[in-house]
Design a protein around this motif. Sequence first.
Motif, short mmCIF file in Angstrom:
data_model
loop_
_atom_site.label_atom_id
_atom_site.label_comp_id
_atom_site.label_asym_id
_atom_site.label_seq_id
_atom_site.Cartn_x
_atom_site.Cartn_y
_atom_site.Cartn_z
N LEU A 18 105.06 23.29 53.94
CA LEU A 18 104.43 24.55 54.19
C LEU A 18 105.34 25.14 55.34
CD1 LEU A 18 102.04 26.46 53.75
CD2 LEU A 18 100.83 25.07 55.59
N PHE A 19 105.64 24.28 56.38
CA PHE A 19 106.45 24.69 57.41
C PHE A 19 108.16 24.79 57.22
CE2 PHE A 19 102.33 23.94 59.29
CZ PHE A 19 102.16 24.92 60.34
N GLY A 57 104.33 19.01 60.45
CA GLY A 57 104.76 20.62 60.15
C GLY A 57 105.69 21.40 61.41
N THR A 80 97.20 27.10 55.08
CA THR A 80 96.87 26.33 56.05
C THR A 80 95.32 25.98 56.34
OG1 THR A 80 98.85 27.27 57.40
CG2 THR A 80 97.18 26.43 58.69
N SER A 135 90.95 31.29 59.92
CA SER A 135 92.31 31.61 59.90
C SER A 135 92.36 33.43 59.60
CB SER A 135 92.79 31.22 58.53
OG SER A 135 93.88 31.80 58.15
N SER A 156 98.68 33.02 52.43
CA SER A 156 98.24 32.93 53.59
C SER A 156 96.82 31.93 53.92
CB SER A 156 97.61 34.44 54.03
OG SER A 156 96.74 34.96 52.87
N ARG A 171 99.46 16.67 61.08
CA ARG A 171 99.90 18.03 61.51
C ARG A 171 101.18 18.15 62.10
NH1 ARG A 171 101.83 21.93 63.06
NH2 ARG A 171 100.93 23.99 63.26
N LYS A 216 95.68 38.03 54.82
CA LYS A 216 95.09 36.80 55.24
C LYS A 216 93.60 37.15 55.43
CE LYS A 216 97.05 34.07 58.28
NZ LYS A 216 97.33 33.36 59.43
N HIS A 241 94.38 24.55 69.07
CA HIS A 241 94.26 24.58 67.56
C HIS A 241 93.40 23.29 67.51
CE1 HIS A 241 95.38 24.62 63.51
NE2 HIS A 241 95.65 23.59 63.61
N GLN A 290 86.78 27.51 57.94
CA GLN A 290 88.13 27.45 58.25
C GLN A 290 88.75 28.89 57.64
OE1 GLN A 290 89.16 23.76 58.46
NE2 GLN A 290 90.60 24.40 59.95
N ASP A 334 94.41 22.14 55.87
CA ASP A 334 93.58 21.79 57.02
C ASP A 334 92.60 21.32 56.90
OD1 ASP A 334 95.92 21.95 59.07
OD2 ASP A 334 95.11 23.85 59.73
N TYR A 370 102.38 19.30 54.65
CA TYR A 370 102.94 20.03 56.19
C TYR A 370 104.34 20.37 56.09
CZ TYR A 370 97.89 19.89 57.54
OH TYR A 370 96.63 20.11 57.77
#
Length: 388
Positions: free
Chosen positions: A22-23, A142, A117, A335, A114, A139, A58, A311, A331, A121, A19
Motif C-alpha cells: 500500500l505504501f 508501511g 487504509t 478516514s 481511498s 503498520r 474518500k 493515529h 473506520q 486497518d 502495508y
Amino acid sequence: MPLVFSNDILTSLRLAPFYVALFLIVGFQLPFWPVWLSFKGLTAEEIGIVLSAPIWAKIIFTPMIAALADYSGRRRAPLVIMSAICFGLFQFYFLADGFWQILILSISIGIFFSSFTALGDNLVLTLSRTQKIDYPRIRLWGSVSFIVAAFWGGQLLSGRSADFVPLMLSAAFLFLFLCCLMLPEVRIIRTETGRKGLRRLLKNSNFMAFLVMAGLIQGSHAILYSSGTLQWQKQGIDDTTIGLLWAEGVIVEIILFAVARRVFSSFTPLRLLVLGGSAGLLRWVVMGIAPELPVLVIIQTLHGVTFAATHLGAMRFIVEKLPVEVSARAQGLYSAISLGLIMGGGLFVSGYLYEAFASGAYFVMAGLCVGALLIGLYLRLSTNKLLH
C-alpha cells in the motif's frame, strides 16, 4: 530442528506485506505522479485538481464501502476485489490522453483506493481483539516502505522518461493485489447492534467529537505538508538537508510504532490523542517563529507524536470503545471526515494561509491543536455513552 512459528506470528507475516504494498504505491505516487502528469501536458492547476480527486472520493465513498464491508461481515474479500479493480483500471492510464480522461480515471481509482487504509486497518485491528497482533509493529512496515519507495523510485527514474512512472505504479498495484490474496479472512456475525450502525454513529456526539478532535490534530500538519519545504528553502536550508528533515520525521514515526505497545500500554485512547494535540501545539508554535536548523532538527522528532500517537489513539478508540460489527463504518468515517474532509480542507486553505502569513501560518495550526485539546476535555468530562 525445524523452526516453529505461532499462529500469531504467521498471521502477522501475512498482514505486513499489505502495508508494504500500500505504501509502495503512495511512495511512488506522491513524489513522481505529478512529474508524469506534467509530462502529459497538464497545467499546474489541472495537476492540483487530479491530485485532490482521491481525497474527495474518500469523503463520499469510503463510508459507503465500509458500510458494505460491515454488512457482509467480511474484510479480506472487499480488499481483494478493490485491489483487482484498481489494477485493472490503472491499465487505462497507458491509453489516457488529456486532462479529462486522466481526471475520470483518477476519480474512478480513487473511489476504491481511498478505502484501502480504512478496511486494512480494520482487518488488523479486528484480529487484534482476539489474537496477540501488535498493530503498530505491523503498520510501521508501511512507513518503511514509503521511505524505500521514495528513494528507490528516484533511482528507477534516473535517466528514464517520466513515462516510466505508470509502469512503476502498475507493478505496485499488482503487488497490492497479490498481498491482499495473502490476507486472512475475518468474518463478523451481524447483530442488532450493527443495524443502522452508520446512522447511529453519526448521531453519537462523543463519536463525532472524537472524529473532529483527531481530524484537527492530523489537519494541523497541513502547512508542513504543503509549504514546509518552501519555508525551509526561504530560510536558506539546502535541498539535501530538507530531504533529511523529512526523512527524520518518518524515521521517528517508525521508531514510535516499534515501541508503542511497551511505551503506551498504560495510555487510554483519549490520553494518546491529548498527547498528540499537546505535542502539535508545541511543535507548531516553535515552527511559527521560523527557528534555526538545530532547533528544527529537534522539533522534527515530534512528528512521531503528532502523527503516530494521534493515529494510534484513533485506532485504539475505535477498537476499545465501539462494537466490532460497526468498526468498519467507524473506520470509514474516520478516514472520510478526519483524514478526508478536515485534512483536505486544511490543505485547501494552507496555500492561502502561507501566502498571507509565511511561517506565521503555523500559529493557525497551533490553534487547531488548542481546539482539539478542548474537545478532549469535553470527552473526558462527558457522560454520554458510545454504542456498547
